[in-house]
Structures are given as structure tokens and as C-alpha cells.
Design a protein around this motif. Structure first.
Motif, PDB file in Angstrom:
ATOM      1  N   CYS A 131     -46.303  -0.845  10.166  1.00  0.00           N
ATOM      2  CA  CYS A 131     -46.371  -1.656   8.951  1.00  0.00           C
ATOM      3  C   CYS A 131     -45.113  -1.393   8.126  1.00  0.00           C
TER       4      CYS A 131
ATOM      5  N   HIS B  35     -44.716  -1.638   5.078  1.00  0.00           N
ATOM      6  CA  HIS B  35     -44.995  -1.115   3.739  1.00  0.00           C
ATOM      7  C   HIS B  35     -44.866   0.403   3.696  1.00  0.00           C
ATOM      8  N   ARG B  36     -45.619   1.119   4.550  1.00  0.00           N
ATOM      9  CA  ARG B  36     -45.554   2.587   4.555  1.00  0.00           C
ATOM     10  C   ARG B  36     -45.616   3.139   5.982  1.00  0.00           C
ATOM     11  N   ASP B  37     -45.196   2.324   6.939  1.00  0.00           N
ATOM     12  CA  ASP B  37     -45.038   2.776   8.332  1.00  0.00           C
ATOM     13  C   ASP B  37     -46.332   3.126   9.059  1.00  0.00           C
ATOM     14  N   PHE B  38     -47.456   2.697   8.555  1.00  0.00           N
ATOM     15  CA  PHE B  38     -48.712   2.996   9.247  1.00  0.00           C
ATOM     16  C   PHE B  38     -48.793   2.161  10.528  1.00  0.00           C
TER      17      PHE B  38
ATOM     18  N   CYS C 209     -53.390  -4.416   8.144  1.00  0.00           N
ATOM     19  CA  CYS C 209     -53.038  -2.999   8.163  1.00  0.00           C
ATOM     20  C   CYS C 209     -54.211  -2.178   7.638  1.00  0.00           C
TER      21      CYS C 209
ATOM     22  N   HIS D 223     -53.324  -0.193   3.466  1.00  0.00           N
ATOM     23  CA  HIS D 223     -53.437  -0.871   2.163  1.00  0.00           C
ATOM     24  C   HIS D 223     -53.780  -2.348   2.294  1.00  0.00           C
TER      25      HIS D 223
ATOM     26  N   ALA E 231     -52.343  -4.970   3.976  1.00  0.00           N
ATOM     27  CA  ALA E 231     -51.391  -6.069   4.199  1.00  0.00           C
ATOM     28  C   ALA E 231     -51.815  -6.850   5.451  1.00  0.00           C
TER      29      ALA E 231
ATOM     30  N   PRO F  48     -49.691  -5.512   0.254  1.00  0.00           N
ATOM     31  CA  PRO F  48     -48.451  -5.205  -0.461  1.00  0.00           C
ATOM     32  C   PRO F  48     -47.167  -5.251   0.374  1.00  0.00           C
TER      33      PRO F  48
HETATM   34  S1  FES Z   1     -49.014   0.907   5.100  1.00  0.00           S
HETATM   35 FE1  FES Z   1     -49.616  -1.091   5.669  1.00  0.00          FE
HETATM   36  S2  FES Z   1     -50.179  -2.027   3.803  1.00  0.00           S
HETATM   37 FE2  FES Z   1     -49.496  -0.063   3.215  1.00  0.00          FE
END
Ligand code: FES
Length: 103
Positions: free
Chosen positions: A41, A43-46, A61, A64, A66, A79
Motif C-alpha cells: 500500500c 500509504h504506509r507500505d502495508f 488495504c 487504514h 484505502a 487515505p
Molecule cells: S497502509 Fe494502506 S491505507 Fe494505510
């Protein structure tokens, strides 16, 4: 590059795979179509493969929430603001093959 067997994929369950070249890819099945996106992702690499397919071709995701269109990589809901990479997919004799990056 071989990634998985078609029979391993379910419409509602993303599958994360690591290719022999090190690419981490998330596979999403939509009926007879199979899509491959980067398993990260923006956003924060998940890992997106830990998420859910919440609608046909829509991957959410798990961190968070997304959402991305796995056909194009486009962001459908934040996000995250950046699109994810998509890859060419070909199926040969029930084997899912991943090609170069499309976007
Ligand atoms: S890590 Fe995917 S939405 Fe935040």
C-alpha cells in the motif's frame, strides 16, 4: 514468471506471492479474469494481500482502508493518494504467469 495456480485463487480472497525476481505481487481473481498489483500500500507500505476484496476488482488495504481498482491500480478511496502498480497477467495451462509492470 510463474506466480500461482488458477485453482489457488478465490474471487474474494487476495493472494500474496513473491516472484523469483523478488517482486511482491498481490493476485486478485474476478471470475475468469486475474489481476496482479504490487503487494504494497502506498500509504504506509502495508501488504495489500492481507486485505479484502470488497467489491469486484476492488481491493481494500487492511490497515487504514484505502481502496484500489486492481484493473488500473487507481485509488478509489483514501487515505492513500498514489496509485499502485499493475502487472501483465497471462494464464497458461492453469498457471498464472506475471509479466512486466503495466503502470
Ligand atoms: S497502509 Fe494502506 S491505507 Fe494505510
Amino acid at each position: 514468471m510463474q506466480a500461482a495456480y488458477v485453482e489457488d485463487l478465490e474471487d474474494t480472497l487476495p493472494l500474496g506471492v513473491v516472484l523469483t525476481d523478488g517482486r511482491r505481487v498481490c493476485l486478485v481473481r474476478d471470475g475468469e479474469s486475474i489481476h496482479a498489483v504490487e503487494d504494497r500500500c502506498p500509504h504506509r507500505d502495508f501488504a495489500l494481500s492481507g486485505g479484502d476484496v470488497v467489491a469486484p476488482c476492488v481491493l481494500e488495504c487492511p490497515w487504514h482502508g484505502a481502496r484500489f481498482d486492481v484493473r488500473t491500480g487507481a485509488v478509489l478511496q483514501g487515505p492513500a493518494t498514489d496509485a499502485i502498480a499493475t502487472f501483465e497477467v497471462r494464464v497458461e495451462n492453469g498457471i498464472v504467469m506475471i509479466g512486466p509492470r503495466r503502470s
